[in-house]
Design a protein around this motif. Structure first.
Motif, PDB file in Angstrom:
ATOM      1  N   GLY A 781      94.814  68.510  75.200  1.00  0.00           N
ATOM      2  CA  GLY A 781      95.345  69.793  74.953  1.00  0.00           C
ATOM      3  C   GLY A 781      94.512  70.778  75.962  1.00  0.00           C
ATOM      4  O   GLY A 781      93.505  71.259  75.274  1.00  0.00           O
ATOM      5  N   THR A 782      94.993  70.994  77.122  1.00  0.00           N
ATOM      6  CA  THR A 782      94.125  71.792  78.126  1.00  0.00           C
ATOM      7  C   THR A 782      94.161  73.169  77.634  1.00  0.00           C
ATOM      8  O   THR A 782      93.232  73.926  78.253  1.00  0.00           O
ATOM      9  N   ASN A 783      95.187  73.660  76.945  1.00  0.00           N
ATOM     10  CA  ASN A 783      94.813  75.167  76.473  1.00  0.00           C
ATOM     11  C   ASN A 783      93.463  75.336  75.728  1.00  0.00           C
ATOM     12  O   ASN A 783      92.791  76.124  75.973  1.00  0.00           O
ATOM     13  N   ASP A 784      93.429  74.526  74.526  1.00  0.00           N
ATOM     14  CA  ASP A 784      92.131  74.685  73.711  1.00  0.00           C
ATOM     15  C   ASP A 784      90.972  74.061  74.854  1.00  0.00           C
ATOM     16  O   ASP A 784      89.809  74.856  74.518  1.00  0.00           O
ATOM     17  N   LEU A 785      91.225  73.035  75.391  1.00  0.00           N
ATOM     18  CA  LEU A 785      90.018  72.689  76.192  1.00  0.00           C
ATOM     19  C   LEU A 785      89.623  73.803  77.223  1.00  0.00           C
ATOM     20  O   LEU A 785      88.389  73.689  77.359  1.00  0.00           O
ATOM     21  N   THR A 786      90.299  74.518  77.775  1.00  0.00           N
ATOM     22  CA  THR A 786      90.016  75.593  78.655  1.00  0.00           C
ATOM     23  C   THR A 786      89.164  76.626  77.917  1.00  0.00           C
ATOM     24  O   THR A 786      88.314  76.975  78.209  1.00  0.00           O
ATOM     25  N   GLN A 787      89.971  76.967  76.648  1.00  0.00           N
ATOM     26  CA  GLN A 787      89.281  77.854  75.837  1.00  0.00           C
ATOM     27  C   GLN A 787      87.733  77.396  75.686  1.00  0.00           C
ATOM     28  O   GLN A 787      86.951  78.528  75.548  1.00  0.00           O
ATOM     29  N   THR A 788      87.588  76.264  75.070  1.00  0.00           N
ATOM     30  CA  THR A 788      86.358  76.001  74.569  1.00  0.00           C
ATOM     31  C   THR A 788      85.359  75.647  75.695  1.00  0.00           C
ATOM     32  O   THR A 788      84.210  75.943  75.494  1.00  0.00           O
ATOM     33  N   THR A 789      86.105  75.208  76.871  1.00  0.00           N
ATOM     34  CA  THR A 789      85.033  74.788  78.006  1.00  0.00           C
ATOM     35  C   THR A 789      84.592  76.091  78.598  1.00  0.00           C
ATOM     36  O   THR A 789      83.434  76.276  79.022  1.00  0.00           O
ATOM     37  N   TRP A 790      85.216  77.059  78.804  1.00  0.00           N
ATOM     38  CA  TRP A 790      84.937  78.455  79.160  1.00  0.00           C
ATOM     39  C   TRP A 790      84.447  79.192  78.238  1.00  0.00           C
ATOM     40  O   TRP A 790      83.768  80.381  78.578  1.00  0.00           O
ATOM     41  N   GLY A 791      84.774  78.943  76.863  1.00  0.00           N
ATOM     42  CA  GLY A 791      84.102  79.888  75.852  1.00  0.00           C
ATOM     43  C   GLY A 791      84.728  81.139  75.800  1.00  0.00           C
ATOM     44  O   GLY A 791      84.387  82.242  75.497  1.00  0.00           O
ATOM     45  N   ASP A 820      91.633  74.531  85.638  1.00  0.00           N
ATOM     46  CA  ASP A 820      90.219  74.546  86.705  1.00  0.00           C
ATOM     47  C   ASP A 820      89.618  73.334  86.977  1.00  0.00           C
ATOM     48  O   ASP A 820      89.073  72.419  86.246  1.00  0.00           O
ATOM     49  N   ARG A 821      89.814  72.820  88.146  1.00  0.00           N
ATOM     50  CA  ARG A 821      89.369  71.394  88.414  1.00  0.00           C
ATOM     51  C   ARG A 821      88.130  70.972  88.254  1.00  0.00           C
ATOM     52  O   ARG A 821      87.550  69.888  87.868  1.00  0.00           O
ATOM     53  N   GLU A 822      87.214  71.969  89.017  1.00  0.00           N
ATOM     54  CA  GLU A 822      85.616  71.976  88.713  1.00  0.00           C
ATOM     55  C   GLU A 822      85.007  71.626  87.508  1.00  0.00           C
ATOM     56  O   GLU A 822      84.199  71.102  87.035  1.00  0.00           O
ATOM     57  N   GLY A 823      85.664  72.372  86.553  1.00  0.00           N
ATOM     58  CA  GLY A 823      85.221  72.561  85.047  1.00  0.00           C
ATOM     59  C   GLY A 823      85.975  71.671  84.183  1.00  0.00           C
ATOM     60  O   GLY A 823      85.588  70.667  84.126  1.00  0.00           O
ATOM     61  N   VAL A 824      86.963  72.438  83.688  1.00  0.00           N
ATOM     62  CA  VAL A 824      87.772  71.399  82.653  1.00  0.00           C
ATOM     63  C   VAL A 824      88.281  70.144  83.374  1.00  0.00           C
ATOM     64  O   VAL A 824      88.288  69.287  82.682  1.00  0.00           O
ATOM     65  N   GLY A 825      88.856  70.088  84.609  1.00  0.00           N
ATOM     66  CA  GLY A 825      89.297  69.175  85.194  1.00  0.00           C
ATOM     67  C   GLY A 825      88.043  67.996  85.222  1.00  0.00           C
ATOM     68  O   GLY A 825      88.767  66.787  85.366  1.00  0.00           O
ATOM     69  N   ARG A 826      86.818  68.404  85.467  1.00  0.00           N
ATOM     70  CA  ARG A 826      86.006  67.383  85.451  1.00  0.00           C
ATOM     71  C   ARG A 826      85.847  66.858  84.185  1.00  0.00           C
ATOM     72  O   ARG A 826      85.888  65.519  84.004  1.00  0.00           O
ATOM     73  N   LEU A 827      86.166  67.435  83.171  1.00  0.00           N
ATOM     74  CA  LEU A 827      86.066  66.780  81.607  1.00  0.00           C
ATOM     75  C   LEU A 827      87.191  65.937  81.502  1.00  0.00           C
ATOM     76  O   LEU A 827      87.023  64.821  81.046  1.00  0.00           O
TER      77      LEU A 827
END
Ligand code: PEP
Ligand code: MG
Length: 899
Positions: A781-791, A820-827
């Motif tokens: 769920g990359t919507n929430d994963l982006t929200q929670t990774t970026w805060g 975001d390849r470097e952050g979310v993408g890395r996860l």
């Protein structure tokens, strides 16, 4: 050996665009092919990078330029700025990626007070020589010396007025000579410098000015929009000038190696006799169709068509070519792979395959999902002189016409009566959903491409323009006012262009998309539809990624199937708790004991069973991944503030408040959270609200039984949202399996249903190895994963500061649009690896918005995801991009070309 920064045209090739820029590399390639290219040399982008870093050109550059200039003079038999018969050069920018018109160019370098007479004599055209000198002083004054353009324009305006002229064409030699003197005086006044008479000084400073233009405002804005890195720098080509305005046996033109609109082979282009390139571009005179050159100058025409054929075979693509004929002699000034419309891209790709010039993977690399999207939307025929009401972010493409409405009741009322409507709101929230469903288009005053309105509109395939900041929206007054003061009252017809991000007053004529008709019906027709169909077939055959749909209703499921979905990868279930069922959800929330809860749950069960049965029927034979309820329960209660106001008003007027309303208000007070996104939602609901998931799972199980009994072939899968630890998943999974076994036993039909989890929290990604032990599949769920990774909360960021981050270049693209390849993408990468290590047969998908984004799709292919799940309308583009990814189209290039 010292670095060579300067490269003659005959020393390079088209592979060297990074060093020589696109223009320099293609000039080198054509020189190598033996084509008649005016000689010259290119100063590499590496020299520009030194200049940008240090503010100085590299040591030795001027000497290198001197050496190559000597070679150029020898080749041409004339010297730069020589008084009798001068060599003049153009100094042009040329970056690795085309940035048309964004940097500076200086023509006619080498003219001065003496050589202007030489040019007049050699060309036999005195006026032309003085006009060229006038242009040089003006261009040099603005671009090299930084004089305000208006200063020169003022001189021209005054001179035209004095002579009673409408344009500059009427100036005579004496006028032009006078203007040159005045221009030089302006330069002196404004800069304290003289216009340099030394041709070499002109050249050196022109080169520096072109370097500098890389950091100009225009260029920087363009790079940001096109995702071109800021540190590449530009090359500078220095090329002998040839003159198409040297008489009736001269001219200039642009030619295409095939029709850029249809891809058909043939000779296409324009020719302007006795003219310079600028005249073609400015449109002062009407150009002739290129075919007419055949009668005017058969020898040049034949030579040109031969060269066009050669270039096309060599580049294996449509090329556009700029050429000049100087006294019967043909020169090729530039070529590049030609820009084309979305329609032409598909048609040309197929035409080149049919002619055996390219293979299918190459053909797929020439088209993209963005182009396919463009072809699926209706569009306006012409904007004509319609009044522009507002301009905003083009958030969801297409074109729609309807009556302006300002709230949900009005939208649904008019739509129910058959009237197309456009919902205009300062911004939208989930409460506006019924209005958005009813509307043809949505316009908001605030928010960007990933605001609530934009995401929901794209998901529904509705036209949307967001962030129309100049539109003053007065919901209470039921009207809005455009920047120019145009007032539009509710009910007024407007036209919304979601592709351009504009809103017009009145109804513009609409053209339906033939490609969409094909996608909906499978009916093929010649031309663009056939080309799209063939490319999609090839992409489907090539892709490794399965493409599924996010669909919540039978209608969406059916549409998804038509658009080529391999099943449903995300069926959100929240809508099954809305509408008339909201009352039951309220009862459920208000209940304090299991016994109190039972009637509400029992009443919800048949509704849910019917929903699941219909969706499984629409997707018969294909997987349907059903996600258990995710949002916090208070989202199903009436708006807290509004309820508080209602109760306060009732109390103040001495009325007895409705006891149910009081209880609901108290419950929403109790359930209110500081951070709902991080609160009681997802799997936590399943664990903390007794009976809730048992009811959902029972409804799924009974729907499966119903479908099997009806002779269907259901393939449900159950997905648990927002899991952070394997312990949560284990508990819920046990409950799911217990209920399914119970239903199976009651019916005498085993209900087989894989159970998987969403990976949408960083902790889930980091512990994917453990979670995989309890999951049959993962879906990111990359919507929430982006929200929670970026805060970052997406809606808050969109409304408040994301646009500012983008403007200031802190971000080049919203992480909610492209992964975001470097952050979310890395996860994501880590979770794929660790999940598979723990469980090699783990199926892995993506169901956030990113699954429909071209650049992100290439990333998901790369990291080894098995399937994508996106909104039905994004399916065709996702299929195409998945096919392109398999053909290993450069992922960086895709990111850059993202719109
Ligand atoms: C996600 O978080 O990516 C997702 C698909 O779930 P939702 O958007 O419904 O939160
Ligand atoms: Mg989510």
């Amino acid at each position: 050996m010292a670095t060579a920064y300067v490269h003659d045209f005959d020393a390079g090739s088209r592979e060297q665009a990074a060093l020589l820029g696109g223009k320099g590399a293609n000039l080198a390639e054509m020189t190598r092919l033996g084509l008649p290219v005016p000689p010259g040399f290119t100063v590499g982008t590496d020299a520009c990078r030194v200049f940008l870093r240090t503010g100085e050109v590299p040591v030795g550059l001027d000497a290198e330029i001197a050496e190559h200039l000597t070679g150029l003079q020898r080749a041409i038999g004339r010297r730069l700025g020589e008084p009798d018969d001068p060599l003049l050069v153009s100094v042009r920018s040329g970056a690795r990626f085309s940035m048309p018109g964004m940097m500076d160019t200086i023509l006619d370098v080498g003219l001065n007070d003496a050589s202007v007479f030489g040019l007049a004599k050699a060309s036999g055209r005195e006026r032309f020589a003085w006009d060229s000198y006038r242009r040089l002083v003006q261009m040099y004054g603005t671009t090299v010396l930084g004089v305000a353009a208006a200063r020169f324009e003022d001189v021209l305006t005054r001179r035209r007025a004095e002579r009673g002229l409408a344009d500059d064409l009427g100036f005579e030699v004496s006028d032009l000579a006078g203007i040159v003197e005045e221009f030089k005086a302006v330069i002196g006044q404004d800069t304290g410098e003289e216009f340099p008479q030394d041709p070499r000084a002109q050249l050196d400073r022109a080169v520096r000015a072109v370097f500098r233009s890389w950091t100009g405002e225009r260029a920087r804005v363009y790079r940001r929009r096109e995702h071109i890195p800021d540190d590449l720098g530009t090359a500078v080509t220095v090329q002998a000038m040839v003159f198409g305005n040297s008489g009736p046996d001269s001219g200039t033109g642009v030619a295409f190696t095939r029709d850029p609109a249809t891809g058909r082979a043939g000779v296409y282009g324009d020719y302007l006799p006795d003219a310079q390139g600028e005249d073609v571009v400015s449109g002062v005179r009407n150009a002739l169709p290129l075919q007419e050159l055949e009668a005017l100058d058969p020898r040049s025409y034949e030579r040109l068509t031969g060269i066009l054929g050669l270039l096309e075979t060599h580049y294996r693509d449509l090329c556009d070519v700029e050429f000049t004929i100087e006294r019967g002699r043909l020169w090729i000034l530039q070529t590049r792979v030609g820009k084309r419309t979305a329609e032409a891209a598909f048609r040309i790709a197929c035409a080149l395959v049919d002619e055996g010039l390219i293979d299918w993977p190459q053909a797929l690399s020439r088209v993209d999902g963005g182009q396919l999207d463009q072809l699926t939307f209706p569009r306006f025929d012409a904007h004509g002189d319609a009044t522009l009401l507002a301009r905003g972010v083009p958030a969801s493409p297409g074109a729609a016409v309807g009556a302006v409405v300002f709230d949900v009741p009005e939208a649904t009322r008019r739509a129910a009566a058959g009237e197309p409507v456009v919902l205009v709101r300062p911004e939208t929230s989930p409460d506006d959903l019924p209005g958005m469903i009813a509307a043809e288009a949505v316009v908001t005053g605030r928010g960007g491409k990933t605001s609530h309105a934009a995401v929901v509109a794209r998901g529904m395939g509705k036209v949307c323009v967001c962030g129309a900041a100049d539109l003053d929206i007065d919901v209470a007054g039921r009207r809005c006012t455009g920047a120019d003061g145009t007032v539009v009252a509710e009910g007024t017809t407007v036209s919304v262009d979601g592709t351009a991000g504009t809103v017009y007053v009145g109804a513009l004529p609409l053209v339906a998309s033939a490609v969409t008709r094909y996608l909906e019906t499978g009916i093929r027709s010649a031309g663009v539809v056939e080309a799209v169909a063939r490319c999609l077939e090839q992409a489907d055959a090539a892709r490794r990624l399965a493409v599924l749909a996010n669909a919540d209703t039978p209608a969406d499921a059916a549409r998804a199937r038509r658009f080529g979905a391999g099943g449903i990868g995300l069926c959100r279930t929240e809508h099954m708790f809305l509408g008339p069922r909201r009352r039951l959800v309220e009862e459920l929330i208000l209940a304090r004991t299991d016994a109190d809860r039972r009637p509400a749950l029992d009443a919800l069960l048949p509704f849910q069973r019917a929903d699941f049965t219909e969706i499984l029927a629409a997707m018969d034979g294909l997987p349907v991944t059903i996600r258990l309820l995710d949002p916090p329960l208070h989202e199903f209660l009436p708006d807290h503030t509004e309820a508080a106001v209602r109760l306060a008003v009732a109390r103040a007027t001495g009325e007895e408040p409705d006891p149910h309303e009081v209880r609901v208000y108290e419950a929403s007070e109790r359930l209110r959270e500081q951070n709902p996104m991080l609160g009681l939602r997802g799997v936590r609901l399943a664990l903390l609200v007794p009976g809730l998931i048992a009811t959902q799972v029972r409804a799924i199980g009974e729907a499966v039984v119903a479908r099997v009994r009806a002779g269907g072939d259901p393939h449900p899968e159950i997905m648990i949202p927002l899991v952070a630890t394997v312990a949560e998943l284990r508990l819920v999974r046990a409950e799911v399996e217990r209920v399914l076994a119970e239903v199976g036993q009651e019916a005498g039909i085993p209900v087989d249903c894989p159970v998987g989890t969403m990976i949408e929290l960083p902790r889930a990604a980091l512990t994917a190895g453990e979670i995989a032990a309890a999951a049959d599949f993962f879906s990111f769920g990359t919507n929430d994963l982006t929200q929670t990774t970026w805060g970052l909360s997406r809606d808050d960021a969109e409304a408040a500061f994301l646009a500012d981050y983008l403007d200031r270049g802190i971000l080049t693209v919203s992480p909610f649009e492209t992964i975001d390849r470097e952050g979310v993408g890395r996860l994501v990468r880590l979770a794929v690896e660790e999940g598979r290590r723990a469980r090699p047969d783990l199926r892995i998908g993506v169901c956030g918005e990113h699954a429909g984004d071209p650049a992100s799709i290439h990333f998901f292919h790369e990291v080894g995801v098995d399937y994508l799940s996106c909104s039905p309308y994004r399916l065709p583009a996702a299929r195409l991009e998945a096919g392109r990814a398999a053909g290993s189209v450069d992922a960086e290039e895709v990111t850059r070309r993202r719109r």
